[in-house]
Design an enzyme around this catalytic site. Structure first.
Site, PDB file in Angstrom:
ATOM      1  N   LYS A   1      73.059  -5.162  77.720  1.00 32.53           N
ATOM      2  CA  LYS A   1      72.091  -4.493  76.846  1.00 32.53           C
ATOM      3  C   LYS A   1      71.296  -5.513  76.049  1.00 32.53           C
ATOM      4  O   LYS A   1      71.846  -6.521  75.598  1.00 32.53           O
ATOM      5  CB  LYS A   1      72.805  -3.536  75.871  1.00 32.53           C
ATOM      6  CG  LYS A   1      71.873  -2.863  74.865  1.00 32.53           C
ATOM      7  CD  LYS A   1      72.640  -1.997  73.880  1.00 32.53           C
ATOM      8  CE  LYS A   1      71.716  -1.390  72.842  1.00 32.53           C
ATOM      9  NZ  LYS A   1      72.435  -0.569  71.839  1.00 32.53           N
TER      10      LYS A   1
ATOM     11  N   GLU B   1      70.224   3.936  59.251  1.00 29.33           N
ATOM     12  CA  GLU B   1      71.402   3.191  59.708  1.00 29.33           C
ATOM     13  C   GLU B   1      72.055   2.421  58.569  1.00 29.33           C
ATOM     14  O   GLU B   1      71.525   1.436  58.061  1.00 29.33           O
ATOM     15  CB  GLU B   1      71.032   2.224  60.845  1.00 29.33           C
ATOM     16  CG  GLU B   1      72.235   1.567  61.475  1.00 29.33           C
ATOM     17  CD  GLU B   1      71.905   0.843  62.765  1.00 29.33           C
ATOM     18  OE1 GLU B   1      72.777   0.117  63.267  1.00 29.33           O
ATOM     19  OE2 GLU B   1      70.779   0.996  63.267  1.00 29.33           O
TER      20      GLU B   1
ATOM     21  N   GLU C   1      75.175   3.306  75.791  1.00 30.53           N
ATOM     22  CA  GLU C   1      74.565   2.481  74.743  1.00 30.53           C
ATOM     23  C   GLU C   1      75.284   2.683  73.411  1.00 30.53           C
ATOM     24  O   GLU C   1      75.566   1.728  72.681  1.00 30.53           O
ATOM     25  CB  GLU C   1      73.081   2.826  74.604  1.00 30.53           C
ATOM     26  CG  GLU C   1      72.365   1.996  73.573  1.00 30.53           C
ATOM     27  CD  GLU C   1      70.886   2.360  73.436  1.00 30.53           C
ATOM     28  OE1 GLU C   1      70.274   1.934  72.436  1.00 30.53           O
ATOM     29  OE2 GLU C   1      70.358   3.075  74.309  1.00 30.53           O
TER      30      GLU C   1
ATOM     31  N   GLU D   1      59.388   5.701  73.382  1.00 27.50           N
ATOM     32  CA  GLU D   1      60.346   5.848  72.283  1.00 27.50           C
ATOM     33  C   GLU D   1      59.923   5.002  71.083  1.00 27.50           C
ATOM     34  O   GLU D   1      60.008   5.442  69.926  1.00 27.50           O
ATOM     35  CB  GLU D   1      61.744   5.431  72.742  1.00 27.50           C
ATOM     36  CG  GLU D   1      62.793   5.514  71.641  1.00 27.50           C
ATOM     37  CD  GLU D   1      64.170   5.039  72.081  1.00 27.50           C
ATOM     38  OE1 GLU D   1      64.856   4.385  71.272  1.00 27.50           O
ATOM     39  OE2 GLU D   1      64.550   5.318  73.231  1.00 27.50           O
TER      40      GLU D   1
END
Length: 462
Positions: free
Chosen positions: A220, A270, A314, A448
């Site tokens: 990733k 977050e 993910e 996105e």
């Protein structure tokens, strides 16, 4: 001129105690470097209204708000300050914190905070210093609708406390006299050009990363993209923050103004770490889907996200990374079930991680190990960061990096600086990223990112 400070503030114009009325415990005063932190309860204040006024006088500020926790802070002025370029920044920052905390004598009920920001990369100094820490002269802290004023000074400046306090109420009076301030969001449009920093490069970078993933070199990489806006007038920071707090009441709203006149602001969903009374909470937040236009479509998209193999993979990489780091530090984490975090225009896979913090573990020790998580870098971290430096054509600066505060009691709150923008006058650089894993489609990842840009575009008047 007639004073417009409300009567409840006029009653506070006399400081609760003076040095003649209250003797300091001389055992607490080690030398002239001792820092005195005075706090007192005050009536409620609109912190954005005050920020609008003080920003004319103080370029360095820190604004922080979490509506769900009913907590907000406005800090400005400089009592202690540290800027680091590179090299052992977390260890040096911890030594600076320890030194400040050892010198602070608290007089009042509210503990002072030190405010910290770190850049994403330690050795890439282009936009901001690698680490910035400051103890402000003034803090206004709101907790559960109770407001405190904190003034921090060194012992050799104690005679200036009354002056500083008067200056604060002068700033407050000016803010209340500002008839241009509105409590509602003022809709405004800025004519300017939107310039994506070469989307073709982003698509090409995603394709190269996917090739490396297919070759099993890594699993990733989070690639970021930047959007530059040059307006014909300066951006309105206060209106942007008002819009963000209206649209993203479930996120951390923040603004960090530095000494050069720049402001890094945003609405981050977050949380990196939160420590309250030795209880640690952190979030695994990765895997995304858009919101639906109807309730039925919204539910369907959420259900699809919960069963999407790519998005779950993910998310799992972030969760596994955080758990392993905490266990390496001797912390035993517990995880909530997989949930959906819904924001106004996007939804994420979300797992909360909890743990009791051993007394020997310092917040910055955890921060150093956790940053950067796979949610903003990739897996494995070192190789992913190399790819980021290779493919991204701009300096991340504070984007996707730790930003937050620590108080004298060991409590802290740090977020990841995503959904963010760096603003200077009429120029704004917006940041957004996407996690690239096996099965990613370059054009969907770009879509996105463009969706994430809407967070700041709306706040900035678009």
């Amino acid at each position: 001129m007639t004073s417009i400070v409300p009567s409840q503030f006029k009653n506070q114009q006399k400081f609760p105690f003076s040095f003649a009325e209250k003797e300091l415990n001389q055992d607490l005063i080690t030398d002239d470097s001792t820092i005195l932190s005075f706090s007192e309860k005050i009536e409620s204040i609109n912190l954005l209204r005050l920020l609008k006024t003080i920003s004319q006088y103080y370029s360095l500020h820190f604004y922080w708000e979490n509506q769900q926790q009913q907590e907000s802070i406005l800090a400005f002025g400089l009592a202690q300050y540290l800027v680091l370029d590179q090299g052992d920044r977390f260890q040096k920052s911890q030594r600076f914190l320890d030194d400040c905390f050892n010198r602070i004598v608290c007089l009042g009920d509210c503990s002072p905070h030190l405010f910290l920001s770190f850049t994403f990369f330690e050795n890439q100094k282009l936009l901001q210093p690698s680490a910035t820490i400051f103890l402000p002269t003034y803090e206004i802290v709101c907790r559960q609708e109770t407001y405190y004023l904190i003034i921090n000074v060194t012992i050799d400046e104690q005679e200036n406390i009354a002056v500083l306090r008067k200056q604060f109420f002068d700033h407050l009076e000016k803010s209340l006299a500002d008839e241009s301030f509105s409590y509602t969001v003022q809709k405004y449009k800025l004519q300017s050009d939107l310039t994506f920093n070469n989307s073709a490069d982003f698509i090409a970078a995603v394709e190269l990363v996917l090739r490396s993933i297919d070759e099993k070199k890594l699993s990733k990489v989070v690639l970021a993209h930047a959007l530059d806006i040059y307006a014909k007038a300066n951006f309105n920071i206060i209106e942007a923050l008002k819009q963000l707090r209206l649209d993203y009441s479930d996120s951390h709203i923040f603004s960090f103004g530095n000494s050069t006149g720049e402001a890094f602001l945003g609405a981050s969903p977050e949380r990196l770490i939160s420590i309250r009374n030795k209880q640690l909470v952190t979030d695994a937040l990765a895997g995304s889907a858009p919101r639906g236009k109807t309730i039925e479509e919204d539910i369907l998209l959420a259900q699809q996200l919960l069963t999407n193999e790519k998005e779950i993979r993910e998310h799992q990489s972030v969760k596994t990374f955080i758990n392993s780091i905490l266990q390496e530090l001797g912390i035993q984490p517990e995880c909530s079930g997989l949930k959906i975090l819904q924001l106004s225009n996007i939804q994420h896979l979300w797992t909360s991680i909890y743990a009791h913090l051993p007394p020997s573990i310092q917040p910055l020790e955890i921060l150093q190990k956790l940053h950067p998580t796979p949610a903003v870098a990739g897996v494995p971290t070192n190789i992913a960061c190399d790819r980021i430096l290779e493919h991204e054509k701009f300096d991340r600066g504070l984007y996707a990096a730790p930003l937050g505060w620590i108080d004298c009691e060991g409590n802290c709150e740090f977020i990841v600086g995503i959904r963010s923008a760096l603003i200077r006058g009429n120029h704004a650089r917006l940041y957004a990223g996407a996690g690239i894993v096996s099965g990613s489609d370059p054009y969907r990842e770009l879509a996105e990112i463009e969706l994430k840009f809407q967070v700041l575009l709306r706040a900035l008047g678009y």
